[in-house]
Write a protein that holds these residues in place. Structure first.
Motif, short mmCIF file in Angstrom:
data_model
loop_
_atom_site.label_atom_id
_atom_site.label_comp_id
_atom_site.label_asym_id
_atom_site.label_seq_id
_atom_site.Cartn_x
_atom_site.Cartn_y
_atom_site.Cartn_z
N GLU A 187 -21.35 0.50 16.44
CA GLU A 187 -20.76 -0.69 15.60
C GLU A 187 -22.08 -1.76 15.61
OE1 GLU A 187 -17.31 -2.11 17.60
OE2 GLU A 187 -16.13 -0.19 16.93
N ARG A 227 -15.73 2.01 13.53
CA ARG A 227 -14.27 1.96 13.23
C ARG A 227 -14.06 0.56 12.45
NH1 ARG A 227 -12.21 -1.93 16.58
NH2 ARG A 227 -13.63 -2.59 18.11
N ILE A 228 -15.10 -0.25 12.39
CA ILE A 228 -15.08 -1.30 11.68
C ILE A 228 -15.77 -1.33 10.00
CG2 ILE A 228 -15.26 -2.80 13.65
CD1 ILE A 228 -18.09 -3.09 13.27
N LEU A 250 -16.55 -10.54 17.72
CA LEU A 250 -17.13 -9.46 17.92
C LEU A 250 -18.20 -9.15 16.77
CD1 LEU A 250 -17.99 -7.29 20.04
CD2 LEU A 250 -16.33 -5.67 19.17
N ILE A 251 -17.46 -9.27 15.73
CA ILE A 251 -18.47 -8.90 14.58
C ILE A 251 -19.19 -10.07 14.24
CG2 ILE A 251 -18.30 -8.75 11.71
CD1 ILE A 251 -15.74 -7.24 12.52
N VAL A 289 -19.41 0.76 21.03
CA VAL A 289 -19.92 -0.56 20.55
C VAL A 289 -21.32 -0.69 19.96
CG1 VAL A 289 -18.29 -1.79 22.10
CG2 VAL A 289 -20.17 -0.76 22.98
N SER A 297 -12.22 -11.52 20.32
CA SER A 297 -11.40 -11.07 19.30
C SER A 297 -12.20 -10.29 18.58
CB SER A 297 -10.71 -12.33 18.41
OG SER A 297 -11.68 -12.70 17.77
N GLU A 298 -11.63 -9.27 17.66
CA GLU A 298 -12.49 -8.56 16.55
C GLU A 298 -13.64 -9.29 15.65
OE1 GLU A 298 -12.07 -4.50 14.46
OE2 GLU A 298 -11.80 -4.93 16.50
N GLU A 299 -12.92 -10.44 15.35
CA GLU A 299 -13.74 -11.35 14.37
C GLU A 299 -14.73 -11.92 15.08
OE1 GLU A 299 -10.32 -11.56 14.76
OE2 GLU A 299 -9.75 -10.63 12.75
#
Length: 333
Positions: A254, A152-153, A229-230, A251, A225-227
């Protein structure tokens, strides 16, 4: 096409629900490709005959009654059952016979078996799930189609610089995520382990926290946060998901997109996504977990070929096209 998505109201209780996210991801992707998507609200009136496809996603307690009433108005009903069980197939199949319609005695599995006659196509996420549908509900293989989930990213464009640690992200207190065994493997084999994610109970987290505090090679970052996590995906050499029970393990998918070597459970469908390019572990064996993570940390050959494979096979565009192709076949019949 005009597509109606139906999910259970149960999935509205928590802000993060994998089944609802799956339906929403498909809906948004279909709309971007020019299709009209209706997220069905039971308080609204619907002209069911006008929908090209009615897609039920996830376990729905009203499945049998809903499809039995609906099939006279629209036969283009499809269903994504979301089967994450680890029960033996013979037990799962046996339970599907427990019920009596005349006496109004039933259970969910029994309702699913009876509802299958009203459903044109079943969408599953893996061969593991397909086998359960085919064997346990006696559904012909022609009615079952694998439509894998997409990451999803936004994908990583270049293989990032890696650091020598193992990452795990989940609801850490969920028993099925197997975090305690992962921590014990890190303690025994002395690799660096970084944990991130939420907890649902301070009491359940206490034994995990006690082990973390005693060992300098293990750290817990909390919910990220999403940031963040990336950024963690980009840095980690290995991502481990040794779950006892897992449907796909988004996860890990990703993390692979961001160049992590993957250590994944042998149970269920997740291992199917990696084309024999991941380390498969017995989640009940601490030594197997530890040794496989050590091998993955030392492996410079798994990536970036795995990253490229996942990006090609499981992009949102690729997976949505498979769904649309199947929808078109149903509508054209």
């Amino acid at each position: 096409m005009v597509i109606a998505f139906v999910i259970s109201e149960t999935f509205s209780i928590y802000s993060f629900n994998g089944i609802r996210i799956q339906a929403e991801t498909w809906a948004e992707a279909l709309m971007k490709k020019g299709h009209k998507v209706i997220k069905v609200n039971p308080w609204d009136k619907h002209n069911w005959e006008e929908y090209d496809i009615i897609h039920i996603v996830g376990p729905c307690e009203f499945l049998l009654q809903f499809t039995s009433s609906l099939v006279s108005k629209n036969k283009n009903i499809v269903f994504s059952p979301i089967i994450d069980t680890i029960q033996p197939k013979w037990k799962y199949k046996l339970v599907s016979y427990w019920g009596c319609s005349k006496l109004r005695l039933s259970c969910y599995n029994h309702d699913v078996r009876l509802a299958m006659k009203n459903i044109k196509q079943i969408y599953v996420r893996s061969q593991y799930e397909a086998d359960y549908v085919h064997i346990c509900y006696s559904v012909p293989l022609s009615k079952i189609e694998i439509v894998p989930l997409s990451y999803r990213i936004s994908p990583c464009l270049h293989y990032p610089q890696k650091e020598n640690f193992c990452l795990h992200v989940s609801i850490l207190t969920s028993e099925r995520k197997n975090v305690l065994r992962l921590i014990k493997a890190a303690i025994k084999y002395k690799f660096k382990l970084i944990l991130a994610g939420s907890i649902d109970s301070e009491e359940k987290f206490r034994p995990i926290d006690q082990l973390i505090k005693k060992h300098n090679n293990i750290s817990y970052l909390g919910k990220v946060s999403e940031e963040q996590l990336i950024e963690l995906y980009s840095r980690a050499k290995v991502f481990a998901l040794p779950s006892i029970n897992e449907g796909v393990g988004m996860v890990a998918l990703e993390a692979a997109v961001y160049g992590c070597n993957i250590v994944i459970t042998e149970i269920g469908g997740p291992k199917e996504y990696y084309n024999n390019k991941a380390y498969i572990v017995n989640p009940f064996d601490i030594d197997d977990i530890g040794k496989k993570i050590e091998l993955a940390l030392a492996d410079d050959n798994q990536q970036p070929s795995l990253m490229e494979y996942i990006q090609n096979e499981y992009s949102l565009d690729t997976c949505t096209k498979k769904l649309i192709t199947s929808y078109n076949k149903i509508v054209s019949c």
